[in-house]
Design a protein around this motif. Sequence first.
Motif, short mmCIF file in Angstrom:
data_model
loop_
_atom_site.label_atom_id
_atom_site.label_comp_id
_atom_site.label_asym_id
_atom_site.label_seq_id
_atom_site.Cartn_x
_atom_site.Cartn_y
_atom_site.Cartn_z
N MET A 192 -2.56 -10.87 -10.37
CA MET A 192 -3.14 -10.01 -9.36
C MET A 192 -3.55 -8.65 -9.94
SD MET A 192 -1.75 -8.96 -5.55
CE MET A 192 -0.45 -7.83 -6.03
N THR A 193 -2.70 -8.00 -10.72
CA THR A 193 -2.94 -6.65 -11.20
C THR A 193 -4.13 -6.59 -12.16
OG1 THR A 193 -0.59 -6.16 -10.98
CG2 THR A 193 -1.88 -4.66 -12.34
N GLU A 194 -4.96 -5.55 -12.03
CA GLU A 194 -6.14 -5.39 -12.86
C GLU A 194 -6.15 -4.02 -13.53
OE1 GLU A 194 -8.98 -8.22 -10.01
OE2 GLU A 194 -9.67 -6.22 -10.59
N PRO A 195 -6.71 -3.91 -14.74
CA PRO A 195 -6.71 -2.64 -15.46
C PRO A 195 -7.76 -1.64 -15.00
CG PRO A 195 -7.75 -4.33 -16.80
CD PRO A 195 -7.23 -5.02 -15.57
N ASP A 196 -8.79 -2.11 -14.35
CA ASP A 196 -9.93 -1.24 -14.05
C ASP A 196 -9.92 -0.64 -12.65
OD1 ASP A 196 -10.99 -1.69 -16.60
OD2 ASP A 196 -11.96 -3.54 -15.95
N VAL A 197 -8.93 -0.98 -11.85
CA VAL A 197 -8.82 -0.42 -10.50
C VAL A 197 -7.38 -0.04 -10.24
CG1 VAL A 197 -10.76 -1.78 -9.59
CG2 VAL A 197 -8.43 -2.70 -9.45
N ALA A 198 -7.15 0.75 -9.21
CA ALA A 198 -5.79 1.11 -8.79
C ALA A 198 -5.20 -0.07 -8.05
CB ALA A 198 -5.81 2.35 -7.92
N SER A 199 -4.42 -0.86 -8.75
CA SER A 199 -3.90 -2.10 -8.16
C SER A 199 -2.76 -1.85 -7.18
CB SER A 199 -3.45 -3.05 -9.28
OG SER A 199 -4.55 -3.46 -10.05
N SER A 200 -2.33 -0.60 -7.05
CA SER A 200 -1.35 -0.28 -6.00
C SER A 200 -1.95 -0.56 -4.63
CB SER A 200 -0.92 1.18 -6.09
OG SER A 200 -2.04 2.04 -6.04
N ASP A 201 -3.28 -0.57 -4.55
CA ASP A 201 -4.00 -0.97 -3.34
C ASP A 201 -4.64 -2.32 -3.64
OD1 ASP A 201 -5.65 -1.41 -1.20
OD2 ASP A 201 -6.73 0.49 -1.34
N ALA A 202 -4.03 -3.39 -3.16
CA ALA A 202 -4.46 -4.74 -3.52
C ALA A 202 -5.87 -5.06 -3.03
CB ALA A 202 -3.48 -5.77 -2.97
N THR A 203 -6.36 -4.28 -2.07
CA THR A 203 -7.73 -4.53 -1.61
C THR A 203 -8.76 -4.09 -2.64
OG1 THR A 203 -7.93 -2.39 -0.48
CG2 THR A 203 -7.01 -4.22 0.79
N ASN A 204 -8.33 -3.39 -3.69
CA ASN A 204 -9.24 -2.90 -4.73
C ASN A 204 -9.65 -3.96 -5.74
OD1 ASN A 204 -9.55 -0.25 -3.94
ND2 ASN A 204 -7.85 0.52 -5.15
N ILE A 205 -8.93 -5.07 -5.81
CA ILE A 205 -9.17 -6.02 -6.89
C ILE A 205 -10.64 -6.45 -6.93
CG2 ILE A 205 -6.80 -6.88 -6.90
CD1 ILE A 205 -7.78 -9.37 -5.47
N THR A 206 -11.13 -6.65 -8.14
CA THR A 206 -12.55 -6.96 -8.33
C THR A 206 -12.81 -8.36 -8.84
OG1 THR A 206 -12.51 -6.05 -10.58
CG2 THR A 206 -13.07 -4.54 -8.79
N THR A 207 -11.78 -9.08 -9.25
CA THR A 207 -11.97 -10.46 -9.72
C THR A 207 -12.67 -11.28 -8.64
OG1 THR A 207 -10.07 -10.40 -11.20
CG2 THR A 207 -10.77 -12.57 -10.43
N ARG A 208 -13.71 -11.99 -9.05
CA ARG A 208 -14.50 -12.79 -8.11
C ARG A 208 -14.09 -14.26 -8.17
NH1 ARG A 208 -19.30 -11.26 -6.06
NH2 ARG A 208 -18.87 -13.12 -4.79
N ILE A 209 -14.01 -14.86 -7.00
CA ILE A 209 -13.80 -16.30 -6.85
C ILE A 209 -14.97 -16.80 -6.02
CG2 ILE A 209 -12.27 -18.12 -6.02
CD1 ILE A 209 -9.93 -16.18 -6.26
N GLU A 210 -15.98 -17.35 -6.68
CA GLU A 210 -17.23 -17.74 -6.03
C GLU A 210 -17.34 -19.26 -5.96
OE1 GLU A 210 -20.48 -14.57 -7.27
OE2 GLU A 210 -19.35 -15.23 -9.04
N ARG A 211 -17.72 -19.74 -4.78
CA ARG A 211 -17.85 -21.19 -4.63
C ARG A 211 -19.19 -21.66 -5.16
NH1 ARG A 211 -15.66 -25.06 0.18
NH2 ARG A 211 -16.42 -27.03 -0.71
#
Length: 405
Positions: A137-156
């Motif tokens: 879940m945690t990412e280096p490029d965003v403040a992961s303390s706010d989980a809504t910030n994550i940028t990883t894409r899951i595209e169908r």
Amino acid sequence: MDFAFDARTEELRARLLAFMDEYVYPAEAVAHEQRARLASPWDTPPVVEELKAEARHQGLWNLFLPDAEHGAGLTNLQYAPLAEITGRSPQLAPTATNCAAPDTGNMEVLAQFGDERQQKQWLQPLLNGEIRSAFAMTEPDVASSDATNITTRIERDGDEYVITGRKWYISGAMNPDCKIFIVMGKTDPDGADIRRQQSMVLVPRDTPGVTVRRAMQVFGYEDHWHGGHAEVVFDHARVPVSHLIGEEGGGFAIAQARLGPGRIHHCMRLIGMAERAIELMCRRAVSRTAFGKALAQQGVVHNWIADARVAVEQLRLLVLKTAWMMDTVGNRGAHTEIQAIKIATPRTVVGILDRAIQLHGAGGVSQDFPLAELYAGARTLMLADGPDEVHQRSLARRELKKYLP
């Protein structure tokens, strides 16, 4: 109020304490010696597999999972004193009993939200201790303390999901036995509800496009015992749509369901770490002399030990109350208490470990005692599963709401 443990808890405590004395503590030095001879530092020392076999033989297995179909069927209140015991040897005991993070949280997710095929393919091997897992879940490029910030894409894309993103501090991912990732990313990044943008998918480690890039250090430690904390890149990695956990948009809710038990489990084990630190402080104090008298006769040492005992007793009561509330009113009903222990326990245990290190002098920061490594782990938990400040913000808002018009 009755503070006594029930009969089943007392029976399991006795067996677990005996298991620790007879097998786990003696294995600590053996595991360190074996690790030094392994072809890879990420391989598991043979003694760990021996401990797992013995724990399973003794019925000290999957104690964390309240689901009687898959686990021991214990309540949080029953599990709390058991997790505390395993916390006294955090490098070995949780793994030996198949109660180590992040596998515990991942098993809970699969048991609660996984479908029959996912449970057969991934949950059962995890329950058997045959494989390990990671939660990405945690990412280096965003403040992961706010989980809504994550940028990883899951595209169908037809019958597949395509995962693209970079994660880090993914616990357990360096372990060669880690065969499956639970990955949180956004399936609907432009959705109106920011808590319905995320989903979770199962991504096998050997999926093309998945690269475990490097091990992240924690205060210089690579944390081999827990399989490290890795940076992982997902470069258009493809998995079948059947690897979706639950429903699209359900990732945030699943994460919250996963983190509640995870937070209290960490706090339970931290109390065990503090107890180990107090024991080491007392042994050191009675065995060392400075300025003509034993350290145990120094007033400042008395203060450290007394304060540590008071703090541990306070924390234990708060953790047990939280466990009881989770059992009786659910995780949502115990939200305040979960946040309270997540704030109080790591910072208090860090303070106790700091005093224990001070009492040991140079030995305290060395590899000859477990204190420095315990300190690194406890300090990390002031960040993991949400940093202290996030929990303080939420808890304060809940308190203030009582007084707002």
